[in-house]
Design a protein around this motif. Structure first.
Motif, PDB file in Angstrom:
ATOM      1  N   ARG A   3      49.576  52.480  91.971  1.00 46.22           N
ATOM      2  CA  ARG A   3      49.912  53.692  91.204  1.00 46.22           C
ATOM      3  C   ARG A   3      49.264  54.891  91.887  1.00 46.22           C
ATOM      4  N   LEU A   5      48.713  59.392  91.902  1.00 49.20           N
ATOM      5  CA  LEU A   5      48.573  60.555  91.042  1.00 49.20           C
ATOM      6  C   LEU A   5      49.936  61.099  90.655  1.00 49.20           C
ATOM      7  N   ALA A   6      50.877  61.056  91.569  1.00 52.21           N
ATOM      8  CA  ALA A   6      52.235  61.532  91.280  1.00 52.21           C
ATOM      9  C   ALA A   6      52.875  60.698  90.172  1.00 52.21           C
ATOM     10  N   HIS A   7      52.651  59.377  90.194  1.00 45.74           N
ATOM     11  CA  HIS A   7      53.185  58.512  89.145  1.00 45.74           C
ATOM     12  C   HIS A   7      52.590  58.890  87.790  1.00 45.74           C
ATOM     13  N   ALA A   8      51.273  59.101  87.761  1.00 46.87           N
ATOM     14  CA  ALA A   8      50.592  59.445  86.507  1.00 46.87           C
ATOM     15  C   ALA A   8      51.081  60.780  85.968  1.00 46.87           C
ATOM     16  N   GLU A   9      51.281  61.762  86.835  1.00 45.09           N
ATOM     17  CA  GLU A   9      51.767  63.069  86.387  1.00 45.09           C
ATOM     18  C   GLU A   9      53.191  62.978  85.867  1.00 45.09           C
ATOM     19  N   ALA A  10      54.035  62.173  86.535  1.00 47.81           N
ATOM     20  CA  ALA A  10      55.415  61.997  86.076  1.00 47.81           C
ATOM     21  C   ALA A  10      55.439  61.298  84.722  1.00 47.81           C
ATOM     22  N   ALA A  12      53.024  61.384  82.465  1.00 42.78           N
ATOM     23  CA  ALA A  12      52.514  62.351  81.487  1.00 42.78           C
ATOM     24  C   ALA A  12      53.616  63.314  81.069  1.00 42.78           C
ATOM     25  N   GLU A  13      54.430  63.735  82.010  1.00 45.09           N
ATOM     26  CA  GLU A  13      55.541  64.643  81.704  1.00 45.09           C
ATOM     27  C   GLU A  13      56.541  63.974  80.769  1.00 45.09           C
ATOM     28  N   ARG A  16      55.104  63.801  77.244  1.00 47.78           N
ATOM     29  CA  ARG A  16      55.175  65.100  76.560  1.00 47.78           C
ATOM     30  C   ARG A  16      56.585  65.401  76.088  1.00 47.78           C
TER      31      ARG A  16
END
Length: 140
Positions: A3, A5-10, A12-13, A16
Motif C-alpha cells: 500500500r 500513500l497514494a492508495h491511502a489518499e484515494a 480517504a477521498e 469522504r
C-alpha cells in the motif's frame, strides 16, 4: 502489493464521498429529544404556554418528563449552543519592556509593601511576592 500513500489518499477521498446514513430508529435520551424539540418548545412559550403545560402535554404524548427536568434540559440545550471560545491571556516574556498602559497602572498596597520589604533580586528569574512581616514582629 504494498500500500502506498497514494492508495491511502484515494481511499480517504472515497470515504469522504460516502453519503450520510439516517438512522431514525436509533434510541435517544430525553435530553436529546428535548434538544431536538427546543425550537418548538420556545415557539409554544411565545404563544403563552407555561413549561408546566408543555411538560404535561409531552407526558401525555409518551415522553414522561417533569417541569423541572424540562427546564433543566432546555437550559442545557441553550448552553450547548453558546459555548464560548477560551481566550488565552497574553503575557509578556521575562525582561520585556512595559507598555504605557502597564506603566501607568499604580501598584496595589500589598505590592508596594512587598516591593519595599524585599531585597532586590540578583537573578533573571521572576520572583513571587513574599509575605510582609509586621513591623512589630521579626517573624510572620
Amino acid at each position: 502489493m504494498a500500500r502506498t500513500l497514494a492508495h491511502a489518499e484515494a481511499l480517504a477521498e472515497k470515504l469522504r464521498a460516502l453519503p450520510a446514513i439516517e438512522n431514525k430508529t436509533r434510541p435517544i435520551s430525553k435530553a436529546e429529544e428535548i434538544k431536538l424539540l427546543a425550537g418548538e418548545i420556545a415557539t409554544l412559550q411565545q404563544r403563552n404556554y407555561s413549561l408546566q403545560q408543555i411538560a404535561q402535554f409531552l407526558t401525555g404524548e409518551g415522553l414522561g418528563i417533569s417541569t423541572a427536568t424540562l427546564k433543566n434540559y432546555l437550559q442545557r440545550s441553550k448552553a450547548a449552543g453558546k459555548r464560548p471560545t477560551k481566550k488565552r491571556a497574553i503575557t509578556a516574556p521575562t525582561g520585556a519592556r512595559r507598555t504605557t498602559s502597564q506603566a501607568t497602572t499604580a501598584p496595589g498596597p500589598g505590592e508596594r509593601a512587598a516591593a519595599s520589604a524585599l531585597p532586590p533580586a540578583h537573578s533573571d528569574h521572576q520572583v513571587a511576592l513574599a509575605a510582609i512581616t509586621r513591623p512589630d514582629r521579626e517573624r510572620i
